[in-house]
Design an enzyme around this catalytic site. Structure first.
Site, PDB file in Angstrom:
ATOM      1  N   ASP A   1     -10.760  -9.132   7.345  1.00 32.43           N
ATOM      2  CA  ASP A   1     -12.133  -9.003   6.954  1.00 32.43           C
ATOM      3  C   ASP A   1     -12.811 -10.703   7.249  1.00 32.43           C
ATOM      4  OD1 ASP A   1     -12.095  -6.254   6.895  1.00 32.43           O
ATOM      5  OD2 ASP A   1     -12.920  -6.260   4.800  1.00 32.43           O
TER       6      ASP A   1
ATOM      7  N   ASP B   1      -5.138  -7.228   5.499  1.00 34.42           N
ATOM      8  CA  ASP B   1      -6.382  -6.735   5.109  1.00 34.42           C
ATOM      9  C   ASP B   1      -7.825  -7.440   4.913  1.00 34.42           C
ATOM     10  OD1 ASP B   1      -8.211  -4.574   4.399  1.00 34.42           O
ATOM     11  OD2 ASP B   1      -7.038  -3.783   2.724  1.00 34.42           O
TER      12      ASP B   1
ATOM     13  N   TYR C   1       0.860  -1.221  -0.112  1.00 34.95           N
ATOM     14  CA  TYR C   1      -0.004   0.061  -0.027  1.00 34.95           C
ATOM     15  C   TYR C   1       0.667   1.233  -0.118  1.00 34.95           C
ATOM     16  CZ  TYR C   1      -4.135  -3.044   0.977  1.00 34.95           C
ATOM     17  OH  TYR C   1      -4.895  -4.016   0.936  1.00 34.95           O
TER      18      TYR C   1
ATOM     19  N   LYS D   1       3.671 -15.363   1.484  1.00 34.77           N
ATOM     20  CA  LYS D   1       3.293 -16.063   0.355  1.00 34.77           C
ATOM     21  C   LYS D   1       4.838 -16.348  -0.134  1.00 34.77           C
ATOM     22  CE  LYS D   1       0.165 -17.076  -2.438  1.00 34.77           C
ATOM     23  NZ  LYS D   1      -0.053 -18.360  -2.812  1.00 34.77           N
TER      24      LYS D   1
ATOM     25  N   ASP E   1      -2.717 -17.950   1.398  1.00 29.44           N
ATOM     26  CA  ASP E   1      -3.973 -18.299   0.802  1.00 29.44           C
ATOM     27  C   ASP E   1      -4.791 -19.793   1.549  1.00 29.44           C
ATOM     28  OD1 ASP E   1      -1.744 -19.930   0.021  1.00 29.44           O
ATOM     29  OD2 ASP E   1      -2.318 -20.155  -2.089  1.00 29.44           O
TER      30      ASP E   1
END
Ligand code: NAD
Length: 366
Positions: free
Chosen positions: A252, A248, A140, A191, A224
């Site tokens: 959620d 992020d 970001y 990852k 993942d």
């Protein structure tokens, strides 16, 4: 005397902050001695002072031990074009100014609300996990960050994922410290199979673990696979630590496990202040300013009240009081007291009705 800066912000903010002030007053009546100061941030600050991030607020925040913020934004300010004049710029400004790099999002399922999750009751009942998201680095903020013309009617968009050792090290330390005060388990997600930043992330988390944190159990998971495990068997986790982008999304997903947005608090922590020995800290609900119900007095105050509960725990070391507050909320919910957002069509109370019920339960416990 412990001091708190209260930032009510916009929309339902003043309503849920008024509810939380009653909880602060409750603890003050029991001798906690909180000194509170109020400030402006977001749309209300733009209206009053021409900027969503006034200097006066920064000064008040610097003088306070912790900040409690409700929410910012709303349709009234949607047409503001300049990015740094939008209400959210106030919130981002605070995070950046105080370098609040560690975002703690607990996902707790109250037994009385286990049926409002989209997962089965047995999967979520009793859930109590934390997603710890790195908040000031990663894709970001990494440069270059551009969209460029590359000819032939084509454009190229570039975002850059960057992490330095110190950024990974400090968030890993925060994760191990948190886990130590809980069930002693950290799961680090990245990852590394496809990203260089993932390789360094794992290396640094492991090195930090060896530097005095070996009493904490450390596991690794690809992000993942971690997302899948979070919905398959979330109770296997204690503290999940991950970067800004994966955090992020994973936070959620964890939020949805608990059912309602109106129930979820968060904390953003920075470095330890040398003068006070306390970490810089901002506590706020995960939800926004809910303009659709603002002004009606029906908002759910629980996310805001539990944000104060996190401040009790993480800024002021008042663990017994924080636990009593959580238990009082669970008691009120177990009695069937609900605001409309969690009543699933059944009878409901308004913001102050919910607060009355929580305070009555708290009185019975303390
Ligand atoms: P929102 O979280 O404000 O609302 C989503 C839905 O959840 C709405 O139906 C709302 O009524 C409901 N809801 C949220 N909190 C509730 C509560 N405490 N009690 C009962 N119901 C509640 O998200 P949105 O509608 O996407 O955004 C509205 C505004 O909030 C926008 O301006 C957005 O930019 C801003 N926003 C601010 C923050 C923040 O301050 N941290 C976060 C997200 C969105």
């Amino acid at each position: 005397m412990p001091s708190l800066l209260l930032l009510a912000g916009d929309g339902i903010g003043p309503e849920i902050m008024a509810a939380t002030k009653r909880v602060i007053e409750f603890f003050n009546a029991k001798g906690a001695g909180f000194d509170t100061v109020e400030g402006l941030v977001g749309g209300c600050a733009y209206d009053a002072e021409g900027t969503p991030f006034p200097k006066s607020t920064v000064e008040k925040a610097e003088a306070a031990d912790a900040m409690l913020l409700a929410c910012v934004g709303g349709p009234k300010w949607d047409d503001i074009k300049e990015y740094d004049m939008r209400p959210e710029a106030g919130l981002l400004g605070l995070r950046k100014h105080f370098e609040l790099f560690a975002n703690i999002r607990p996902a707790i399922s109250y037994p009385a609300l286990a049926d409002s999750s989209s997962l089965k009751r047995e999967v979520v009942e009793g859930l109590d996990i934390i997603i710890l998201r790195e908040l000031t680095g990663g894709v970001y903020f990494g440069e270059p960050k551009t969209i460029e013309d590359i000819g032939n009617g084509q454009k190229r968009a570039i975002d850059t994922q960057v992490y330095d050792t110190y950024e990974i090290e400090r968030i890993a330390r925060a994760a191990f410290d948190l886990a130590r005060a809980r069930r002693g388990k950290v799961t680090s997600m990245e990852k590394r199979n496809v990203m260089k930043s993932g390789i360094l992330w794992r290396e640094v988390v492991e090195a930090t673990h060896r530097q005095g944190y070996e009493d904490v159990t450390l596991d690794h998971m690809l992000a993942d696979a971690g997302a899948m495990q979070l919905v398959r068997d979330p109770k296997q986790f204690d503290v999940v630590v991950t970067d800004n982008l994966f955090g992020d999304m994973l936070s959620d997903i964890a939020a949805q496990l608990t059912g309602s947005l109106g129930m979820l608090p968060s904390a953003s922590l920075g470095a330890v202040d040398e003068k006070t020995g306390r970490r810089r800290a901002l506590y706020e609900p995960v939800h926004g300013s809910a303009p659709d119900i603002a002004g009606q007095g029906i908002a759910n105050p629980i996310a805001m009240i539990t944000s104060f509960g996190m401040a009790l725990k993480y800024s002021f070391g008042m663990i017994a009081e924080a636990d009593a507050l959580d238990a009082a909320i669970a008691d009120a919910l177990a009695d069937g007291i609900r605001t409309a957002d969690i009543a699933m069509g059944g009878p409901s109370v308004d913001t102050m009705g919910m607060t009355d019920a929580i305070l009555a339960k708290l009185e019975a416990r303390l």
